[in-house]
Design a protein around this motif. Structure first.
Motif, PDB file in Angstrom:
ATOM      1  N   GLY A  46       0.687  -0.986   0.064  1.00 37.81           N
ATOM      2  CA  GLY A  46       0.026  -0.123   0.221  1.00 37.81           C
ATOM      3  C   GLY A  46       0.882   1.286   0.043  1.00 37.81           C
ATOM      4  O   GLY A  46       1.774   1.345  -1.002  1.00 37.81           O
ATOM      5  N   GLU A  47       0.568   2.004   0.893  1.00 34.65           N
ATOM      6  CA  GLU A  47       1.357   3.453   1.120  1.00 34.65           C
ATOM      7  C   GLU A  47       2.803   3.325   1.797  1.00 34.65           C
ATOM      8  O   GLU A  47       3.486   4.017   2.171  1.00 34.65           O
ATOM      9  CB  GLU A  47       0.520   4.413   1.663  1.00 34.65           C
ATOM     10  CG  GLU A  47      -0.653   4.722   1.055  1.00 34.65           C
ATOM     11  CD  GLU A  47      -0.306   5.321  -0.541  1.00 34.65           C
ATOM     12  OE1 GLU A  47       0.448   6.059  -0.609  1.00 34.65           O
ATOM     13  OE2 GLU A  47      -1.036   4.842  -1.571  1.00 34.65           O
ATOM     14  N   THR A  48       3.213   1.935   2.539  1.00 35.32           N
ATOM     15  CA  THR A  48       4.174   1.730   3.135  1.00 35.32           C
ATOM     16  C   THR A  48       5.418   0.799   2.463  1.00 35.32           C
ATOM     17  O   THR A  48       4.969  -0.046   1.949  1.00 35.32           O
ATOM     18  CB  THR A  48       3.756   1.201   4.610  1.00 35.32           C
ATOM     19  OG1 THR A  48       2.817   1.779   5.242  1.00 35.32           O
ATOM     20  CG2 THR A  48       4.890   0.785   5.416  1.00 35.32           C
ATOM     21  N   LEU A  49       6.495   1.230   2.669  1.00 40.38           N
ATOM     22  CA  LEU A  49       7.819   0.565   2.223  1.00 40.38           C
ATOM     23  C   LEU A  49       8.228  -0.206   3.365  1.00 40.38           C
ATOM     24  O   LEU A  49       8.540   0.262   4.545  1.00 40.38           O
ATOM     25  CB  LEU A  49       8.715   1.398   1.610  1.00 40.38           C
ATOM     26  CG  LEU A  49      10.073   0.945   1.349  1.00 40.38           C
ATOM     27  CD1 LEU A  49       9.889  -0.180   0.167  1.00 40.38           C
ATOM     28  CD2 LEU A  49      11.035   2.055   0.922  1.00 40.38           C
ATOM     29  N   LEU A  50       8.457  -1.451   3.188  1.00 35.28           N
ATOM     30  CA  LEU A  50       9.097  -2.231   4.101  1.00 35.28           C
ATOM     31  C   LEU A  50      10.506  -2.641   3.627  1.00 35.28           C
ATOM     32  O   LEU A  50      10.543  -3.100   2.518  1.00 35.28           O
ATOM     33  CB  LEU A  50       8.536  -3.558   4.329  1.00 35.28           C
ATOM     34  CG  LEU A  50       7.077  -3.661   5.426  1.00 35.28           C
ATOM     35  CD1 LEU A  50       5.834  -3.533   4.323  1.00 35.28           C
ATOM     36  CD2 LEU A  50       7.085  -4.937   5.961  1.00 35.28           C
ATOM     37  N   PHE A  51      11.662  -2.511   4.465  1.00 33.98           N
ATOM     38  CA  PHE A  51      12.900  -2.482   4.176  1.00 33.98           C
ATOM     39  C   PHE A  51      13.689  -2.939   4.913  1.00 33.98           C
ATOM     40  O   PHE A  51      13.710  -2.613   6.203  1.00 33.98           O
ATOM     41  CB  PHE A  51      13.338  -1.166   3.790  1.00 33.98           C
ATOM     42  CG  PHE A  51      14.682  -1.160   3.154  1.00 33.98           C
ATOM     43  CD1 PHE A  51      14.816  -1.205   1.603  1.00 33.98           C
ATOM     44  CD2 PHE A  51      15.839  -0.651   3.659  1.00 33.98           C
ATOM     45  CE1 PHE A  51      16.041  -1.225   0.936  1.00 33.98           C
ATOM     46  CE2 PHE A  51      17.013  -0.890   3.016  1.00 33.98           C
ATOM     47  CZ  PHE A  51      17.064  -0.870   1.617  1.00 33.98           C
ATOM     48  N   ASN A  52      14.610  -4.279   4.772  1.00 35.68           N
ATOM     49  CA  ASN A  52      15.434  -4.750   5.478  1.00 35.68           C
ATOM     50  C   ASN A  52      16.874  -4.684   4.753  1.00 35.68           C
ATOM     51  O   ASN A  52      16.857  -5.101   3.772  1.00 35.68           O
ATOM     52  CB  ASN A  52      15.170  -6.139   5.988  1.00 35.68           C
ATOM     53  CG  ASN A  52      16.175  -7.099   6.798  1.00 35.68           C
ATOM     54  OD1 ASN A  52      17.453  -6.435   6.730  1.00 35.68           O
ATOM     55  ND2 ASN A  52      15.707  -7.719   7.314  1.00 35.68           N
ATOM     56  N   PRO A  53      17.883  -3.888   5.298  1.00 31.85           N
ATOM     57  CA  PRO A  53      19.147  -3.815   4.771  1.00 31.85           C
ATOM     58  C   PRO A  53      20.078  -4.865   4.518  1.00 31.85           C
ATOM     59  O   PRO A  53      21.113  -5.197   3.937  1.00 31.85           O
ATOM     60  CB  PRO A  53      19.944  -2.732   5.585  1.00 31.85           C
ATOM     61  CG  PRO A  53      19.275  -3.050   6.962  1.00 31.85           C
ATOM     62  CD  PRO A  53      17.923  -3.274   6.866  1.00 31.85           C
ATOM     63  N   GLY A  54      19.391  -6.070   5.120  1.00 33.09           N
ATOM     64  CA  GLY A  54      20.461  -7.258   5.311  1.00 33.09           C
ATOM     65  C   GLY A  54      21.471  -6.956   6.499  1.00 33.09           C
ATOM     66  O   GLY A  54      21.364  -6.240   7.397  1.00 33.09           O
ATOM     67  N   SER A  55      22.888  -7.600   6.408  1.00 31.94           N
ATOM     68  CA  SER A  55      23.735  -7.405   7.486  1.00 31.94           C
ATOM     69  C   SER A  55      24.988  -7.186   6.731  1.00 31.94           C
ATOM     70  O   SER A  55      25.468  -7.938   5.738  1.00 31.94           O
ATOM     71  CB  SER A  55      23.943  -8.786   8.133  1.00 31.94           C
ATOM     72  OG  SER A  55      25.156  -8.629   9.362  1.00 31.94           O
ATOM     73  N   PRO A  56      25.797  -6.117   7.223  1.00 29.14           N
ATOM     74  CA  PRO A  56      27.040  -5.733   6.603  1.00 29.14           C
ATOM     75  C   PRO A  56      28.277  -6.872   7.304  1.00 29.14           C
ATOM     76  O   PRO A  56      29.305  -6.717   6.837  1.00 29.14           O
ATOM     77  CB  PRO A  56      27.232  -4.404   7.257  1.00 29.14           C
ATOM     78  CG  PRO A  56      26.849  -4.347   8.617  1.00 29.14           C
ATOM     79  CD  PRO A  56      25.425  -5.201   8.202  1.00 29.14           C
ATOM     80  N   THR A  57      27.776  -7.600   8.079  1.00 28.12           N
ATOM     81  CA  THR A  57      28.848  -8.293   8.867  1.00 28.12           C
ATOM     82  C   THR A  57      28.641 -10.161   8.960  1.00 28.12           C
ATOM     83  O   THR A  57      29.590 -10.705   9.177  1.00 28.12           O
ATOM     84  CB  THR A  57      29.478  -8.032  10.166  1.00 28.12           C
ATOM     85  OG1 THR A  57      28.324  -8.044  10.885  1.00 28.12           O
ATOM     86  CG2 THR A  57      29.681  -6.487  10.242  1.00 28.12           C
TER      87      THR A  57
END
Length: 165
Positions: free
Chosen positions: A123-134
């Protein structure tokens, strides 16, 4: 406005210092958001060398981190509301994050926990997970995210690299 998105650093268990690809990639951001599992506050100090930092505690963080950041919050940046949560719980990680802010309906929900990069528009919401840098676990590469907010709206991207050195 350019915002760096990080989660699941798990330091120092997974890395003694933030990876150079992460630190270089975050140069020039206006703000950094961390979605939990820092495991040591030293991560905050390294990231603060680049930009102001805010975040939440994850399920692997101690009381000191939880006291400083809390487990869930809504912040405003660039005219948008961000829901920030680690995402651990009994559902899948995206569903935990969605449920945490279902009533508040922020424009962006940032979460971590799974170490899996994720981007979905609901809908109007973005769900975002960046993952892991390490700690890429079963992912082919380490990752973080950058969200740019401007007249054109929200532009969220994942950035990937091979070495956590």
């Amino acid at each position: 406005m350019k915002i760096g998105i990080v989660a699941d650093t798990h330091m120092p268990a997974r890395a003694k210092r933030p990876p150079s690809a992460l630190m270089k990639g975050l140069e020039g951001v206006d703000r950094i958001l961390h979605a939990g599992d820092w495991t040591e506050l030293e991560v905050l100090y390294w990231l603060e060398e680049l930009a102001p930092v805010d975040g939440v505690a994850g399920n692997n963080d101690g009381d000191d981190i939880e006291r400083q950041f809390g487990r869930q919050k809504i912040i405003e940046a660039g005219g948008y509301r961000f829901g920030l949560v680690h995402g651990d719980g009994y559902r899948s990680t995206p569903e935990n994050a969605w449920a945490a802010f279902f009533a508040a309906k922020p424009e962006i929900i940032i979460f971590g926990h799974s170490h899996v990069p994720y981007k979905e528009q609901r809908g109007e919401t973005l769900l975002f997970n960046p993952g892991s840098p390490t700690d890429k676990r079963r992912q082919p590469q380490f990752s973080y995210g950058i969200i740019e907010l401007g007249e054109q709206g929200i532009d969220a991207k994942h950035y990937y690299y091979d070495s956590k050195e």
